[in-house]
Design an enzyme around this catalytic site. Structure first.
Site, short mmCIF file in Angstrom:
data_model
loop_
_atom_site.label_atom_id
_atom_site.label_comp_id
_atom_site.label_asym_id
_atom_site.label_seq_id
_atom_site.Cartn_x
_atom_site.Cartn_y
_atom_site.Cartn_z
N GLY A 206 0.78 -1.23 0.00
CA GLY A 206 0.00 0.00 0.00
C GLY A 206 0.80 1.27 0.00
N GLY A 208 2.66 2.48 -2.53
CA GLY A 208 2.67 3.15 -3.82
C GLY A 208 3.69 2.62 -4.81
CB THR A 210 1.55 -1.03 -8.33
OG1 THR A 210 1.95 -2.25 -7.72
CG2 THR A 210 0.97 -1.31 -9.69
CG HIS A 425 -11.17 -4.63 29.56
ND1 HIS A 425 -10.59 -5.83 29.92
CD2 HIS A 425 -10.54 -4.25 28.39
CE1 HIS A 425 -9.66 -6.15 29.03
NE2 HIS A 425 -9.63 -5.22 28.10
CD GLU A 426 -12.08 -1.35 25.95
OE1 GLU A 426 -11.07 -0.67 25.65
OE2 GLU A 426 -12.22 -2.54 25.63
#
Length: 616
Positions: A206, A208, A210, A425-426
Protein backbone atom coordinates in the site's frame (compact mmCIF):
# COMPACT_ATOMS: atom_id res chain seq x y z
CA UNK A 1 -18.82 -7.70 -24.88
CA UNK A 2 -16.09 -7.74 -27.54
CA UNK A 3 -17.53 -6.72 -30.94
CA UNK A 4 -15.30 -9.06 -32.93
CA UNK A 5 -16.20 -11.98 -30.71
CA UNK A 6 -19.94 -11.25 -31.03
CA UNK A 7 -19.63 -11.05 -34.82
CA UNK A 8 -17.81 -14.38 -34.94
CA UNK A 9 -20.38 -16.07 -32.74
CA UNK A 10 -23.22 -14.50 -34.79
CA UNK A 11 -21.79 -15.87 -38.04
CA UNK A 12 -21.38 -19.31 -36.49
CA UNK A 13 -25.00 -19.22 -35.31
CA UNK A 14 -26.20 -18.37 -38.84
CA UNK A 15 -24.24 -21.30 -40.30
CA UNK A 16 -25.77 -23.65 -37.75
CA UNK A 17 -29.27 -22.44 -38.69
CA UNK A 18 -28.55 -22.96 -42.41
CA UNK A 19 -27.31 -26.51 -41.83
CA UNK A 20 -30.30 -27.29 -39.63
CA UNK A 21 -32.72 -25.94 -42.23
CA UNK A 22 -31.08 -28.03 -44.95
CA UNK A 23 -31.41 -31.14 -42.82
CA UNK A 24 -35.10 -30.43 -42.22
CA UNK A 25 -35.69 -29.84 -45.96
CA UNK A 26 -33.99 -33.08 -46.94
CA UNK A 27 -35.96 -35.00 -44.34
CA UNK A 28 -39.19 -33.45 -45.67
CA UNK A 29 -38.40 -34.76 -49.14
CA UNK A 30 -38.24 -38.23 -47.67
CA UNK A 31 -41.49 -37.96 -45.75
CA UNK A 32 -42.69 -41.39 -46.73
CA UNK A 33 -45.34 -43.21 -44.83
CA UNK A 34 -43.85 -46.04 -42.93
CA UNK A 35 -45.60 -49.40 -42.62
CA UNK A 36 -47.04 -49.51 -46.20
CA UNK A 37 -45.84 -52.73 -47.85
CA UNK A 38 -46.55 -54.89 -50.91
CA UNK A 39 -49.45 -56.77 -49.26
CA UNK A 40 -51.17 -53.48 -48.42
CA UNK A 41 -50.66 -52.31 -52.00
CA UNK A 42 -52.14 -55.50 -53.43
CA UNK A 43 -55.12 -55.29 -51.07
CA UNK A 44 -55.86 -51.71 -52.20
CA UNK A 45 -55.29 -52.82 -55.81
CA UNK A 46 -57.77 -55.68 -55.58
CA UNK A 47 -60.35 -53.49 -53.79
CA UNK A 48 -60.13 -50.72 -56.37
CA UNK A 49 -58.95 -48.10 -53.82
CA UNK A 50 -56.13 -46.78 -56.04
CA UNK A 51 -57.02 -43.72 -58.12
CA UNK A 52 -53.63 -42.65 -59.52
CA UNK A 53 -50.01 -43.68 -59.18
CA UNK A 54 -46.58 -42.28 -59.82
CA UNK A 55 -43.70 -44.64 -60.60
CA UNK A 56 -40.14 -43.42 -59.98
CA UNK A 57 -37.47 -45.87 -61.17
CA UNK A 58 -34.04 -45.79 -59.53
CA UNK A 59 -30.74 -45.72 -61.33
CA UNK A 60 -30.37 -49.37 -60.34
CA UNK A 61 -33.00 -50.76 -62.73
CA UNK A 62 -35.59 -52.24 -62.20
CA UNK A 63 -35.86 -51.02 -58.55
CA UNK A 64 -37.81 -47.92 -57.70
CA UNK A 65 -40.66 -46.43 -55.70
CA UNK A 66 -44.42 -46.19 -56.26
CA UNK A 67 -46.46 -43.32 -54.84
CA UNK A 68 -50.21 -44.04 -54.93
CA UNK A 69 -53.21 -41.86 -54.17
CA UNK A 70 -56.15 -43.71 -52.63
CA UNK A 71 -59.84 -42.98 -53.04
CA UNK A 72 -60.00 -41.50 -49.51
CA UNK A 73 -57.44 -38.85 -50.54
CA UNK A 74 -54.49 -40.28 -48.61
CA UNK A 75 -51.09 -40.89 -50.21
CA UNK A 76 -49.00 -44.01 -49.72
CA UNK A 77 -45.52 -44.86 -50.92
CA UNK A 78 -43.63 -48.12 -51.11
CA UNK A 79 -40.36 -49.31 -52.53
CA UNK A 80 -40.42 -52.19 -55.01
CA UNK A 81 -37.81 -54.44 -56.58
CA UNK A 82 -39.43 -54.38 -60.06
CA UNK A 83 -41.26 -51.27 -61.31
CA UNK A 84 -42.26 -53.02 -64.58
CA UNK A 85 -44.40 -55.48 -62.58
CA UNK A 86 -46.27 -52.57 -60.99
CA UNK A 87 -46.70 -50.91 -64.39
CA UNK A 88 -48.27 -54.13 -65.78
CA UNK A 89 -50.72 -54.37 -62.87
CA UNK A 90 -51.80 -50.76 -63.22
CA UNK A 91 -52.29 -51.18 -67.00
CA UNK A 92 -54.49 -54.24 -66.50
CA UNK A 93 -57.00 -52.25 -64.42
CA UNK A 94 -56.67 -49.07 -66.45
CA UNK A 95 -55.41 -47.09 -63.43
CA UNK A 96 -53.94 -43.76 -64.45
CA UNK A 97 -50.21 -43.61 -63.65
CA UNK A 98 -47.14 -41.55 -64.55
CA UNK A 99 -43.75 -43.12 -65.26
CA UNK A 100 -40.89 -40.78 -64.51
CA UNK A 101 -37.78 -40.81 -66.62
CA UNK A 102 -34.71 -42.71 -65.54
CA UNK A 103 -32.72 -40.41 -63.21
CA UNK A 104 -29.48 -39.18 -64.69
CA UNK A 105 -26.30 -38.74 -62.64
CA UNK A 106 -26.49 -35.47 -60.67
CA UNK A 107 -22.96 -34.02 -60.67
CA UNK A 108 -23.92 -31.39 -58.07
CA UNK A 109 -25.09 -33.95 -55.52
CA UNK A 110 -22.27 -36.36 -56.14
CA UNK A 111 -19.31 -33.96 -56.51
CA UNK A 112 -20.05 -30.37 -55.51
CA UNK A 113 -22.23 -30.91 -52.44
CA UNK A 114 -19.72 -33.04 -50.44
CA UNK A 115 -16.96 -30.49 -51.08
CA UNK A 116 -19.31 -27.67 -50.12
CA UNK A 117 -20.29 -29.40 -46.87
CA UNK A 118 -16.62 -29.96 -45.91
CA UNK A 119 -15.85 -26.31 -46.70
CA UNK A 120 -18.77 -25.06 -44.54
CA UNK A 121 -17.69 -27.26 -41.62
CA UNK A 122 -14.11 -26.00 -41.94
CA UNK A 123 -15.24 -22.36 -41.97
CA UNK A 124 -17.46 -23.00 -38.96
CA UNK A 125 -14.68 -24.46 -36.80
CA UNK A 126 -12.17 -21.85 -37.94
CA UNK A 127 -14.53 -19.01 -36.96
CA UNK A 128 -15.15 -20.62 -33.57
CA UNK A 129 -11.42 -20.90 -32.91
CA UNK A 130 -10.89 -17.26 -33.85
CA UNK A 131 -13.70 -16.19 -31.53
CA UNK A 132 -12.19 -18.15 -28.64
CA UNK A 133 -8.72 -16.79 -29.30
CA UNK A 134 -9.97 -13.21 -29.37
CA UNK A 135 -12.07 -13.61 -26.22
CA UNK A 136 -9.62 -15.57 -24.14
CA UNK A 137 -11.30 -18.93 -24.71
CA UNK A 138 -9.70 -22.29 -24.09
CA UNK A 139 -8.78 -22.92 -27.74
CA UNK A 140 -7.01 -19.56 -28.02
CA UNK A 141 -5.21 -20.16 -24.77
CA UNK A 142 -3.95 -23.52 -25.91
CA UNK A 143 -2.60 -22.03 -29.14
CA UNK A 144 -0.82 -19.22 -27.26
CA UNK A 145 0.15 -21.13 -24.13
CA UNK A 146 3.82 -20.21 -24.19
CA UNK A 147 3.30 -16.60 -25.26
CA UNK A 148 3.92 -13.67 -22.94
CA UNK A 149 0.90 -12.14 -21.25
CA UNK A 150 2.51 -8.74 -20.81
CA UNK A 151 0.45 -5.71 -21.79
CA UNK A 152 2.25 -3.00 -23.74
CA UNK A 153 1.26 0.63 -23.23
CA UNK A 154 2.64 3.87 -24.57
CA UNK A 155 3.05 7.02 -22.52
CA UNK A 156 0.60 9.75 -23.39
CA UNK A 157 -2.13 12.05 -22.22
CA UNK A 158 -4.63 10.87 -19.63
CA UNK A 159 -2.17 8.60 -17.81
CA UNK A 160 -0.71 8.94 -14.34
CA UNK A 161 2.43 11.08 -14.20
CA UNK A 162 5.10 11.44 -11.52
CA UNK A 163 3.60 14.76 -10.44
CA UNK A 164 0.41 12.89 -9.56
CA UNK A 165 2.27 10.69 -7.06
CA UNK A 166 2.48 12.46 -3.69
CA UNK A 167 4.57 11.76 -0.61
CA UNK A 168 7.46 9.98 -2.37
CA UNK A 169 9.87 12.81 -3.21
CA UNK A 170 13.20 10.94 -3.01
CA UNK A 171 11.82 7.87 -4.76
CA UNK A 172 10.55 9.98 -7.66
CA UNK A 173 13.92 11.72 -8.01
CA UNK A 174 15.66 8.36 -8.47
CA UNK A 175 13.11 7.19 -11.02
CA UNK A 176 13.32 10.47 -12.96
CA UNK A 177 16.90 9.51 -13.83
CA UNK A 178 15.54 6.39 -15.54
CA UNK A 179 13.08 8.44 -17.57
CA UNK A 180 15.79 10.94 -18.50
CA UNK A 181 18.08 8.17 -19.76
CA UNK A 182 15.35 6.69 -21.92
CA UNK A 183 14.68 10.11 -23.42
CA UNK A 184 18.35 11.12 -23.92
CA UNK A 185 20.70 8.13 -23.51
CA UNK A 186 23.56 9.96 -25.19
CA UNK A 187 23.86 12.34 -22.26
CA UNK A 188 24.97 9.41 -20.08
CA UNK A 189 26.90 7.31 -22.56
CA UNK A 190 29.18 10.26 -23.48
CA UNK A 191 30.70 10.14 -19.99
CA UNK A 192 30.85 6.34 -19.89
CA UNK A 193 27.85 5.91 -17.60
CA UNK A 194 25.78 2.76 -17.64
CA UNK A 195 22.17 3.11 -16.70
CA UNK A 196 20.92 0.53 -14.17
CA UNK A 197 19.54 -2.52 -15.92
CA UNK A 198 17.06 -3.23 -13.17
CA UNK A 199 15.22 -1.22 -10.53
CA UNK A 200 13.58 -3.01 -7.60
CA UNK A 201 10.83 -1.21 -5.68
CA UNK A 202 10.41 -2.75 -2.24
CA UNK A 203 8.33 -1.74 0.76
CA UNK A 204 5.21 -2.53 2.78
CA UNK A 205 1.88 -3.11 1.02
CA UNK A 206 0.00 0.00 0.00
CA UNK A 207 2.93 2.41 -0.09
CA UNK A 208 2.67 3.15 -3.82
CA UNK A 209 5.12 0.82 -5.60
CA UNK A 210 2.77 -0.09 -8.44
CA UNK A 211 1.61 3.52 -8.62
CA UNK A 212 5.19 4.64 -9.19
CA UNK A 213 5.53 2.13 -12.02
CA UNK A 214 2.31 3.42 -13.61
CA UNK A 215 3.66 6.96 -13.31
CA UNK A 216 6.88 5.94 -15.08
CA UNK A 217 4.78 4.40 -17.85
CA UNK A 218 2.89 7.66 -18.26
CA UNK A 219 6.02 9.82 -18.00
CA UNK A 220 8.30 7.97 -20.41
CA UNK A 221 7.49 8.19 -24.09
CA UNK A 222 8.66 4.61 -24.63
CA UNK A 223 6.84 1.27 -24.70
CA UNK A 224 6.00 -0.05 -21.25
CA UNK A 225 5.44 -3.81 -20.73
CA UNK A 226 3.61 -4.70 -17.52
CA UNK A 227 3.04 -8.21 -16.17
CA UNK A 228 2.48 -9.90 -12.82
CA UNK A 229 4.91 -12.47 -11.47
CA UNK A 230 2.15 -15.04 -11.15
CA UNK A 231 1.43 -14.78 -14.92
CA UNK A 232 4.65 -16.64 -15.67
CA UNK A 233 4.08 -19.77 -13.63
CA UNK A 234 1.78 -22.56 -14.81
CA UNK A 235 1.31 -26.19 -13.85
CA UNK A 236 3.08 -27.32 -17.04
CA UNK A 237 6.87 -27.39 -16.91
CA UNK A 238 8.60 -25.01 -19.31
CA UNK A 239 5.68 -22.65 -19.90
CA UNK A 240 7.02 -19.98 -17.53
CA UNK A 241 10.47 -20.00 -19.12
CA UNK A 242 8.87 -19.78 -22.57
CA UNK A 243 6.85 -16.75 -21.51
CA UNK A 244 9.96 -15.05 -20.12
CA UNK A 245 11.77 -15.57 -23.44
CA UNK A 246 8.79 -14.27 -25.39
CA UNK A 247 8.50 -11.20 -23.14
CA UNK A 248 12.12 -10.18 -23.64
CA UNK A 249 11.97 -10.88 -27.36
CA UNK A 250 9.09 -8.39 -27.60
CA UNK A 251 11.05 -5.93 -25.47
CA UNK A 252 14.11 -6.16 -27.74
CA UNK A 253 11.94 -5.41 -30.77
CA UNK A 254 10.59 -2.26 -29.06
CA UNK A 255 13.69 -0.93 -27.28
CA UNK A 256 14.22 1.46 -25.61
CA UNK A 257 11.48 0.28 -23.28
CA UNK A 258 10.58 -0.61 -19.70
CA UNK A 259 9.55 -4.07 -18.49
CA UNK A 260 7.64 -3.98 -15.18
CA UNK A 261 7.05 -7.19 -13.18
CA UNK A 262 4.62 -6.69 -10.31
CA UNK A 263 4.86 -9.00 -7.25
CA UNK A 264 8.09 -10.52 -8.51
CA UNK A 265 8.39 -12.68 -5.36
CA UNK A 266 5.88 -15.06 -7.01
CA UNK A 267 8.55 -16.10 -9.52
CA UNK A 268 11.90 -14.98 -8.05
CA UNK A 269 11.77 -16.70 -4.68
CA UNK A 270 15.00 -18.21 -3.37
CA UNK A 271 15.97 -21.37 -5.26
CA UNK A 272 16.34 -24.70 -3.53
CA UNK A 273 13.41 -24.04 -1.24
CA UNK A 274 10.64 -25.86 -3.12
CA UNK A 275 9.60 -29.48 -2.92
CA UNK A 276 10.29 -30.19 -6.61
CA UNK A 277 14.08 -29.83 -6.61
CA UNK A 278 15.85 -28.48 -9.69
CA UNK A 279 12.94 -29.44 -11.97
CA UNK A 280 10.51 -27.16 -10.18
CA UNK A 281 8.62 -25.02 -12.70
CA UNK A 282 9.12 -21.84 -10.67
CA UNK A 283 12.88 -22.39 -10.51
CA UNK A 284 13.14 -22.94 -14.26
CA UNK A 285 11.23 -19.71 -14.81
CA UNK A 286 13.60 -17.87 -12.46
CA UNK A 287 16.66 -19.33 -14.20
CA UNK A 288 15.39 -18.06 -17.55
CA UNK A 289 14.68 -14.65 -16.01
CA UNK A 290 18.23 -14.47 -14.64
CA UNK A 291 19.68 -15.30 -18.06
CA UNK A 292 17.52 -12.75 -19.87
CA UNK A 293 18.25 -9.92 -17.43
CA UNK A 294 22.02 -10.36 -17.62
CA UNK A 295 22.17 -11.07 -21.35
CA UNK A 296 21.73 -7.53 -22.69
CA UNK A 297 24.33 -5.51 -24.49
CA UNK A 298 25.65 -2.37 -22.79
CA UNK A 299 23.12 0.47 -22.91
CA UNK A 300 20.74 -1.51 -25.06
CA UNK A 301 17.85 0.44 -23.56
CA UNK A 302 15.78 -2.23 -21.83
CA UNK A 303 15.16 -1.50 -18.15
CA UNK A 304 13.49 -4.04 -15.90
CA UNK A 305 11.43 -2.69 -13.00
CA UNK A 306 9.92 -4.91 -10.33
CA UNK A 307 7.88 -4.46 -7.15
CA UNK A 308 7.64 -6.64 -4.05
CA UNK A 309 6.92 -6.43 -0.35
CA UNK A 310 8.90 -9.60 0.40
CA UNK A 311 12.43 -8.66 -0.59
CA UNK A 312 13.77 -10.95 2.16
CA UNK A 313 12.77 -14.10 0.25
CA UNK A 314 14.13 -13.15 -3.18
CA UNK A 315 16.96 -15.17 -4.69
CA UNK A 316 20.40 -13.56 -4.14
CA UNK A 317 21.29 -14.02 -7.82
CA UNK A 318 18.58 -11.63 -8.97
CA UNK A 319 19.58 -9.01 -6.39
CA UNK A 320 23.16 -8.58 -7.56
CA UNK A 321 24.39 -5.62 -9.65
CA UNK A 322 23.87 -6.30 -13.35
CA UNK A 323 20.35 -7.46 -12.73
CA UNK A 324 18.71 -5.24 -10.14
CA UNK A 325 21.39 -2.60 -9.79
CA UNK A 326 19.21 -0.15 -7.89
CA UNK A 327 16.93 -0.92 -4.98
CA UNK A 328 14.46 1.78 -4.00
CA UNK A 329 12.74 1.45 -0.64
CA UNK A 330 9.20 2.82 -0.74
CA UNK A 331 8.23 3.31 2.89
CA UNK A 332 5.29 4.75 4.76
CA UNK A 333 4.99 8.52 4.25
CA UNK A 334 5.86 10.98 7.00
CA UNK A 335 3.48 13.69 8.20
CA UNK A 336 4.30 15.95 5.23
CA UNK A 337 3.90 13.09 2.80
CA UNK A 338 0.57 12.08 4.32
CA UNK A 339 -0.74 15.62 3.95
CA UNK A 340 0.32 15.66 0.28
CA UNK A 341 -1.34 12.25 -0.30
CA UNK A 342 -4.54 13.47 1.36
CA UNK A 343 -4.60 16.52 -0.90
CA UNK A 344 -4.27 14.32 -3.99
CA UNK A 345 -7.11 12.01 -2.95
CA UNK A 346 -9.30 14.95 -1.85
CA UNK A 347 -9.16 16.66 -5.26
CA UNK A 348 -12.43 15.19 -6.51
CA UNK A 349 -14.16 15.14 -3.13
CA UNK A 350 -16.14 18.17 -1.86
CA UNK A 351 -14.85 19.03 1.63
CA UNK A 352 -16.52 21.15 4.29
CA UNK A 353 -14.67 24.19 5.66
CA UNK A 354 -14.10 22.38 8.98
CA UNK A 355 -11.97 19.65 7.37
CA UNK A 356 -8.32 20.09 8.37
CA UNK A 357 -6.12 17.83 6.24
CA UNK A 358 -3.01 18.84 8.20
CA UNK A 359 -4.58 17.68 11.46
CA UNK A 360 -5.68 14.43 9.81
CA UNK A 361 -2.11 13.88 8.59
CA UNK A 362 -0.82 14.38 12.14
CA UNK A 363 -3.25 11.85 13.60
CA UNK A 364 -2.70 9.11 10.99
CA UNK A 365 0.87 8.12 11.84
CA UNK A 366 1.75 4.78 10.26
CA UNK A 367 -0.88 5.04 7.51
CA UNK A 368 0.18 4.16 3.97
CA UNK A 369 -1.06 5.88 0.83
CA UNK A 370 -3.64 3.12 0.34
CA UNK A 371 -4.84 3.56 3.93
CA UNK A 372 -5.30 7.31 3.45
CA UNK A 373 -7.19 6.81 0.19
CA UNK A 374 -9.44 4.30 1.94
CA UNK A 375 -9.97 6.72 4.84
CA UNK A 376 -11.26 9.47 2.56
CA UNK A 377 -13.31 7.00 0.54
CA UNK A 378 -15.03 5.71 3.69
CA UNK A 379 -15.64 9.33 4.73
CA UNK A 380 -17.32 10.01 1.39
CA UNK A 381 -19.49 6.90 1.82
CA UNK A 382 -20.58 8.08 5.28
CA UNK A 383 -21.45 11.53 3.89
CA UNK A 384 -23.44 9.99 1.04
CA UNK A 385 -25.39 7.79 3.45
CA UNK A 386 -26.39 10.94 5.34
CA UNK A 387 -27.60 12.53 2.07
CA UNK A 388 -24.94 15.25 2.19
CA UNK A 389 -23.04 16.55 -0.81
CA UNK A 390 -19.82 17.30 1.11
CA UNK A 391 -17.54 15.63 3.64
CA UNK A 392 -17.30 16.94 7.21
CA UNK A 393 -14.57 16.47 9.79
CA UNK A 394 -16.96 14.27 11.78
CA UNK A 395 -17.26 11.92 8.79
CA UNK A 396 -13.49 11.52 8.73
CA UNK A 397 -13.45 10.79 12.48
CA UNK A 398 -16.07 8.07 12.04
CA UNK A 399 -14.14 6.63 9.11
CA UNK A 400 -10.94 6.72 11.20
CA UNK A 401 -12.61 4.51 13.82
CA UNK A 402 -14.11 2.24 11.16
CA UNK A 403 -10.77 1.75 9.41
CA UNK A 404 -8.73 1.39 12.61
CA UNK A 405 -11.08 -0.71 14.76
CA UNK A 406 -14.00 -1.86 12.65
CA UNK A 407 -17.67 -1.04 12.25
CA UNK A 408 -19.58 -0.62 15.49
CA UNK A 409 -22.37 -3.13 16.11
CA UNK A 410 -24.87 -0.99 18.01
CA UNK A 411 -27.68 -3.48 17.48
CA UNK A 412 -25.91 -6.25 19.40
CA UNK A 413 -27.66 -6.97 22.68
CA UNK A 414 -25.30 -7.03 25.68
CA UNK A 415 -26.26 -7.57 29.32
CA UNK A 416 -25.75 -4.83 31.90
CA UNK A 417 -23.13 -6.95 33.67
CA UNK A 418 -21.06 -7.33 30.51
CA UNK A 419 -21.38 -3.62 29.77
CA UNK A 420 -20.09 -2.78 33.26
CA UNK A 421 -17.13 -5.17 32.93
CA UNK A 422 -16.30 -3.74 29.50
CA UNK A 423 -16.54 -0.15 30.80
CA UNK A 424 -14.00 -0.79 33.57
CA UNK A 425 -11.79 -2.80 31.21
CA UNK A 426 -11.57 0.02 28.65
CA UNK A 427 -11.20 2.64 31.40
CA UNK A 428 -8.14 0.75 32.66
CA UNK A 429 -6.54 0.94 29.21
CA UNK A 430 -7.44 4.61 28.80
CA UNK A 431 -5.92 5.69 32.15
CA UNK A 432 -2.57 4.15 31.28
CA UNK A 433 -2.66 5.66 27.78
CA UNK A 434 -3.20 9.07 29.37
CA UNK A 435 -0.73 8.82 32.24
CA UNK A 436 2.23 7.11 30.58
CA UNK A 437 4.25 9.67 28.58
CA UNK A 438 5.38 7.65 25.53
CA UNK A 439 2.25 5.83 24.36
CA UNK A 440 0.17 8.73 23.09
CA UNK A 441 -3.05 10.37 24.25
CA UNK A 442 -6.49 8.75 24.06
CA UNK A 443 -8.54 9.46 20.94
CA UNK A 444 -11.76 7.58 21.66
CA UNK A 445 -13.03 5.16 24.33
CA UNK A 446 -16.09 3.05 23.55
CA UNK A 447 -18.02 0.08 24.92
CA UNK A 448 -19.89 -0.48 21.65
CA UNK A 449 -19.02 -3.91 20.16
CA UNK A 450 -17.11 -3.86 16.89
CA UNK A 451 -16.91 -6.07 13.83
CA UNK A 452 -13.61 -7.61 14.97
CA UNK A 453 -15.34 -9.36 17.88
CA UNK A 454 -14.26 -6.91 20.60
CA UNK A 455 -16.76 -5.79 23.26
CA UNK A 456 -15.25 -2.30 23.18
CA UNK A 457 -12.12 -0.41 22.25
CA UNK A 458 -9.72 2.30 23.35
CA UNK A 459 -8.04 4.05 20.44
CA UNK A 460 -4.85 6.02 21.06
CA UNK A 461 -3.74 8.95 18.94
CA UNK A 462 -0.07 8.85 17.86
CA UNK A 463 0.88 12.44 17.14
CA UNK A 464 4.40 11.91 15.74
CA UNK A 465 6.24 9.55 13.44
CA UNK A 466 8.82 7.31 15.06
CA UNK A 467 11.48 5.31 13.27
CA UNK A 468 12.19 2.99 16.19
CA UNK A 469 10.92 2.05 19.64
CA UNK A 470 12.81 2.58 22.87
CA UNK A 471 12.90 0.09 25.71
CA UNK A 472 10.79 2.43 27.81
CA UNK A 473 8.13 2.68 25.08
CA UNK A 474 7.90 -1.08 24.74
CA UNK A 475 7.52 -1.51 28.51
CA UNK A 476 4.79 1.12 28.55
CA UNK A 477 3.02 -0.67 25.69
CA UNK A 478 3.01 -3.85 27.78
CA UNK A 479 1.62 -1.93 30.77
CA UNK A 480 -1.19 -0.52 28.63
CA UNK A 481 -2.01 -4.00 27.30
CA UNK A 482 -2.38 -5.28 30.87
CA UNK A 483 -4.50 -2.32 31.99
CA UNK A 484 -7.86 -3.91 31.14
CA UNK A 485 -7.18 -7.12 33.07
CA UNK A 486 -5.86 -5.12 36.06
CA UNK A 487 -9.06 -3.03 36.19
CA UNK A 488 -11.12 -6.25 36.23
CA UNK A 489 -9.00 -7.61 39.09
CA UNK A 490 -9.43 -4.44 41.16
CA UNK A 491 -13.19 -3.99 40.71
CA UNK A 492 -14.62 -7.49 40.33
CA UNK A 493 -14.08 -10.71 42.21
CA UNK A 494 -13.56 -12.54 38.93
CA UNK A 495 -11.71 -12.05 35.65
CA UNK A 496 -12.92 -12.61 32.07
CA UNK A 497 -11.59 -13.87 28.75
CA UNK A 498 -11.84 -10.38 27.27
CA UNK A 499 -8.13 -9.72 27.89
CA UNK A 500 -6.93 -12.71 25.83
CA UNK A 501 -5.69 -10.66 22.86
CA UNK A 502 -4.13 -8.07 25.21
CA UNK A 503 -2.19 -10.79 27.05
CA UNK A 504 -1.00 -12.33 23.78
CA UNK A 505 0.18 -8.96 22.48
CA UNK A 506 2.01 -8.18 25.73
CA UNK A 507 3.68 -11.60 25.78
CA UNK A 508 4.83 -11.34 22.18
CA UNK A 509 6.31 -7.89 22.77
CA UNK A 510 8.13 -9.03 25.92
CA UNK A 511 9.56 -12.04 24.10
CA UNK A 512 10.79 -9.86 21.25
CA UNK A 513 12.51 -7.59 23.76
CA UNK A 514 14.41 -10.58 25.14
CA UNK A 515 15.14 -12.65 22.02
CA UNK A 516 15.37 -10.10 19.22
CA UNK A 517 16.26 -6.67 20.57
CA UNK A 518 18.69 -7.66 23.35
CA UNK A 519 16.85 -5.65 26.01
CA UNK A 520 17.35 -8.13 28.86
CA UNK A 521 20.36 -7.84 31.13
CA UNK A 522 20.17 -11.51 32.10
CA UNK A 523 20.14 -12.76 28.50
CA UNK A 524 22.41 -10.07 27.11
CA UNK A 525 22.69 -8.59 23.63
CA UNK A 526 22.32 -11.90 21.82
CA UNK A 527 19.71 -12.63 19.17
CA UNK A 528 17.76 -15.78 19.97
CA UNK A 529 14.89 -14.97 17.66
CA UNK A 530 14.01 -18.03 15.59
CA UNK A 531 13.69 -17.19 11.91
CA UNK A 532 9.92 -17.46 11.46
CA UNK A 533 10.31 -17.17 7.69
CA UNK A 534 12.38 -20.30 7.21
CA UNK A 535 9.51 -22.79 7.21
CA UNK A 536 7.48 -20.42 5.06
CA UNK A 537 10.29 -20.20 2.55
CA UNK A 538 10.82 -23.94 2.73
CA UNK A 539 14.54 -23.65 3.37
CA UNK A 540 14.44 -26.34 6.03
CA UNK A 541 11.21 -27.96 7.15
CA UNK A 542 13.07 -29.79 9.93
CA UNK A 543 14.41 -26.52 11.36
CA UNK A 544 15.78 -26.87 14.91
CA UNK A 545 16.56 -24.24 17.53
CA UNK A 546 20.00 -22.72 17.52
CA UNK A 547 20.16 -22.60 21.33
CA UNK A 548 19.87 -25.02 24.21
CA UNK A 549 16.93 -25.86 26.46
CA UNK A 550 18.65 -24.03 29.32
CA UNK A 551 18.61 -20.81 27.26
CA UNK A 552 14.93 -21.44 26.45
CA UNK A 553 14.14 -21.67 30.16
CA UNK A 554 16.08 -18.47 30.82
CA UNK A 555 14.18 -16.67 28.04
CA UNK A 556 10.84 -17.81 29.48
CA UNK A 557 11.94 -16.62 32.94
CA UNK A 558 12.90 -13.19 31.62
CA UNK A 559 9.63 -12.82 29.72
CA UNK A 560 7.72 -13.66 32.90
CA UNK A 561 9.76 -11.15 34.91
CA UNK A 562 9.00 -8.36 32.42
CA UNK A 563 5.27 -9.14 32.39
CA UNK A 564 5.12 -9.37 36.20
CA UNK A 565 7.03 -6.12 36.72
CA UNK A 566 4.86 -4.26 34.19
CA UNK A 567 1.74 -5.68 35.83
CA UNK A 568 2.77 -4.36 39.25
CA UNK A 569 3.67 -0.91 37.90
CA UNK A 570 0.44 -0.61 35.91
CA UNK A 571 -1.64 -1.79 38.88
CA UNK A 572 -0.07 0.89 41.06
CA UNK A 573 -0.93 3.63 38.56
CA UNK A 574 -4.56 2.51 38.25
CA UNK A 575 -4.92 2.30 42.04
CA UNK A 576 -3.66 5.88 42.29
CA UNK A 577 -6.38 6.95 39.85
CA UNK A 578 -9.17 4.74 41.12
CA UNK A 579 -11.56 7.71 41.21
CA UNK A 580 -10.94 8.38 37.54
CA UNK A 581 -11.50 4.67 36.83
CA UNK A 582 -14.96 4.78 38.44
CA UNK A 583 -15.83 8.10 36.81
CA UNK A 584 -14.74 6.93 33.36
CA UNK A 585 -16.70 3.67 33.67
CA UNK A 586 -19.83 5.55 34.75
CA UNK A 587 -19.52 7.98 31.86
CA UNK A 588 -19.06 5.11 29.41
CA UNK A 589 -22.15 3.34 30.74
CA UNK A 590 -24.07 6.57 30.25
CA UNK A 591 -22.80 7.63 26.78
CA UNK A 592 -21.23 4.38 25.42
CA UNK A 593 -18.53 6.38 23.66
CA UNK A 594 -16.48 9.33 24.91
CA UNK A 595 -13.95 11.57 23.19
CA UNK A 596 -10.50 12.70 24.23
CA UNK A 597 -11.76 15.97 25.74
CA UNK A 598 -14.46 14.22 27.75
CA UNK A 599 -11.97 11.67 29.07
CA UNK A 600 -9.25 14.18 29.99
CA UNK A 601 -11.81 16.29 31.84
CA UNK A 602 -12.10 13.46 34.39
CA UNK A 603 -8.55 14.02 35.62
CA UNK A 604 -7.55 16.70 38.09
CA UNK A 605 -5.66 19.73 36.77
CA UNK A 606 -2.34 18.31 37.92
CA UNK A 607 -1.31 14.93 39.16
CA UNK A 608 2.05 13.38 40.06
CA UNK A 609 3.76 11.67 37.14
CA UNK A 610 4.63 8.10 38.20
CA UNK A 611 7.81 6.26 37.39
CA UNK A 612 6.84 4.54 34.16
CA UNK A 613 10.07 2.64 33.59
CA UNK A 614 9.80 -0.87 35.07
CA UNK A 615 13.05 -2.68 35.48
CA UNK A 616 13.62 -5.68 33.25
Amino acid sequence: MDTNKSKGLGGSFIIILILLGAAIWISSLRSSETGYNWNDFMQDYESGNIETAKISPNAEVPTGSVRVQLTDGSVRELFVSDVTKVETLLTEKNITYVMKDMPSENWFLYYVLPILVVFIVFVFFFSMMNANAGGGGSAGKMMNFGKSRARMTQGGEGQIKLKDVAGLKEEKEELEEIVEFLRDPGKFTRVGARIPKGVLLEGPPGTGKTMLAKAIAGEASVPFFSISGSDFVEMFVGVGASRVRDLFEDAKKNHPCIVFIDEIDAVARRRGTGMGGGHDEREQTLNQLLVEMDGFGVNEGIIVMAATNRVDILDPAIMRPGRFDRKISVGRPDVGGREAVLKVHAKNKPLSEDVDLKQIAQTTAGFTGADLENLLNESAIIAAKDDRKFIQQEDIKKAFIKVGIGSEKKSRIISDKEKRITAYHEAGHAILFHVLPDVGPVYTVSIIPTGVGAAGYTMPLPEKDEMFMTKGQMLQDIMVDLGGRIAEELIFDDITTGAASDIKKATDEARQMVTRFGMSEAIGTINYDSDSDEVFIGRDLAHTKAFSEAVTCEIDREVKNIITDCHEKAKKIIEEHIDVLHACASLLLEKERITRDEFEALFPVSYPQPDAQPES
